[in-house]
Design an enzyme around this catalytic site. Structure first.
Site, PDB file in Angstrom:
ATOM      1  N   ASP A 140     -61.828   3.581 -26.709  1.00  0.00           N
ATOM      2  CA  ASP A 140     -62.883   4.273 -25.966  1.00  0.00           C
ATOM      3  C   ASP A 140     -62.259   5.421 -25.174  1.00  0.00           C
ATOM      4  OD1 ASP A 140     -65.964   3.308 -24.899  1.00  0.00           O
ATOM      5  OD2 ASP A 140     -64.889   4.843 -23.750  1.00  0.00           O
ATOM      6  N   ILE A 141     -62.919   6.571 -25.222  1.00  0.00           N
ATOM      7  CA  ILE A 141     -62.377   7.765 -24.560  1.00  0.00           C
ATOM      8  C   ILE A 141     -62.378   7.623 -23.039  1.00  0.00           C
ATOM      9  CG2 ILE A 141     -64.491   9.151 -24.388  1.00  0.00           C
ATOM     10  CD1 ILE A 141     -62.849  11.504 -25.584  1.00  0.00           C
ATOM     11  N   GLU A 180     -75.340   4.896 -24.931  1.00  0.00           N
ATOM     12  CA  GLU A 180     -75.361   6.368 -24.949  1.00  0.00           C
ATOM     13  C   GLU A 180     -75.301   6.887 -26.378  1.00  0.00           C
ATOM     14  OE1 GLU A 180     -71.894   7.451 -22.770  1.00  0.00           O
ATOM     15  OE2 GLU A 180     -72.639   6.592 -20.891  1.00  0.00           O
ATOM     16  N   HIS A 208     -72.187  -0.188 -31.924  1.00  0.00           N
ATOM     17  CA  HIS A 208     -70.749  -0.376 -31.697  1.00  0.00           C
ATOM     18  C   HIS A 208     -70.578  -1.567 -30.784  1.00  0.00           C
ATOM     19  CE1 HIS A 208     -72.508   2.508 -28.914  1.00  0.00           C
ATOM     20  NE2 HIS A 208     -71.729   1.985 -27.979  1.00  0.00           N
ATOM     21  N   HIS A 261     -68.342  -3.296 -28.054  1.00  0.00           N
ATOM     22  CA  HIS A 261     -67.268  -3.033 -27.085  1.00  0.00           C
ATOM     23  C   HIS A 261     -66.351  -4.255 -27.028  1.00  0.00           C
ATOM     24  CE1 HIS A 261     -69.070   0.506 -24.911  1.00  0.00           C
ATOM     25  NE2 HIS A 261     -70.189   0.014 -25.432  1.00  0.00           N
TER      26      HIS A 261
HETATM   27  P1  5GP Z   1     -72.408   2.928 -25.123  1.00  0.00           P
HETATM   28  O1  5GP Z   1     -72.552   3.458 -23.725  1.00  0.00           O
HETATM   29  O2  5GP Z   1     -73.245   3.711 -26.096  1.00  0.00           O
HETATM   30  O3  5GP Z   1     -72.583   1.451 -25.240  1.00  0.00           O
HETATM   31  O4  5GP Z   1     -70.893   3.169 -25.509  1.00  0.00           O
HETATM   32  C1  5GP Z   1     -70.455   4.393 -25.995  1.00  0.00           C
HETATM   33  C2  5GP Z   1     -69.005   4.459 -25.659  1.00  0.00           C
HETATM   34  O5  5GP Z   1     -68.434   5.489 -26.436  1.00  0.00           O
HETATM   35  C3  5GP Z   1     -68.737   4.813 -24.192  1.00  0.00           C
HETATM   36  O6  5GP Z   1     -67.967   3.783 -23.593  1.00  0.00           O
HETATM   37  C4  5GP Z   1     -68.007   6.139 -24.261  1.00  0.00           C
HETATM   38  O7  5GP Z   1     -66.960   6.232 -23.327  1.00  0.00           O
HETATM   39  C5  5GP Z   1     -67.490   6.174 -25.689  1.00  0.00           C
HETATM   40  N1  5GP Z   1     -67.419   7.501 -26.272  1.00  0.00           N
HETATM   41  C6  5GP Z   1     -68.360   8.451 -26.213  1.00  0.00           C
HETATM   42  N2  5GP Z   1     -67.966   9.547 -26.880  1.00  0.00           N
HETATM   43  C7  5GP Z   1     -66.733   9.258 -27.379  1.00  0.00           C
HETATM   44  C8  5GP Z   1     -65.809   9.999 -28.177  1.00  0.00           C
HETATM   45  O8  5GP Z   1     -66.019  11.150 -28.552  1.00  0.00           O
HETATM   46  N3  5GP Z   1     -64.648   9.379 -28.499  1.00  0.00           N
HETATM   47  C9  5GP Z   1     -64.370   8.095 -28.109  1.00  0.00           C
HETATM   48  N4  5GP Z   1     -63.200   7.592 -28.480  1.00  0.00           N
HETATM   49  N5  5GP Z   1     -65.220   7.371 -27.349  1.00  0.00           N
HETATM   50  C10 5GP Z   1     -66.388   7.956 -26.997  1.00  0.00           C
END
Ligand code: 5GP
Length: 104
Positions: free
Chosen positions: A28-29, A92, A97, A99
């Site tokens: 995760d970034i 987001e 995905h 985690h």
């Molecule tokens: P969500 O909030 O959708 O459950 O998780 C999305 C995750 O993707 C977040 O934790 C965010 O930091 C990560 N993320 C978003 N854009 C990128 C990216 O371009 N590269 C990587 N490696 N992680 C990303």
């Protein structure tokens, strides 16, 4: 096309931890733990609510990949797995995905 599909297609960079024909695992970034990985199916399914019967095996495989990666990284003593479903829960990126988080 989701940002994860762009990563899968190598259109944007990411730290890839593991990859197989139908799943990729990246760091995760913006990590929220010492280890924060994302287990991503290559099939672009927007949310868990969009799962179809045909996705059963793929979803199960994501958990086996989580287990494998946790073992390979020596963090299988404990870790958390979670899916966020829709924006109000913190989703987001509209491409499912899993985690994987651990502070070991
Ligand atoms: P969500 O909030 O959708 O459950 O998780 C999305 C995750 O993707 C977040 O934790 C965010 O930091 C990560 N993320 C978003 N854009 C990128 C990216 O371009 N590269 C990587 N490696 N992680 C990303």
């Amino acid at each position: 096309m989701s940002i994860f599909t762009k990563i899968i297609n190598r259109e944007i960079p990411a730290e890839i931890i593991y990859e197989q024909d139908n799943i990729i695992v990246i760091k995760d970034i913006f990590p929220k733990a010492k280890t924060h990985l994302l287990i991503i199916p290559k099939k672009e399914i927007p949310t868990i609510n969009d799962l179809e019967q045909e996705d059963r095996e793929l979803l199960a495989e994501m958990f086996f990949v989580a287990k494998k990666v946790a073992k390979d990284l020596w963090i299988d003593e404990w870790y958390k797995l979670n899916f966020n479903v829709w924006e109000k829960a913190g989703q987001e990126v509209m491409h499912i995905h899993l985690h994987l988080l651990s502070n070991i």
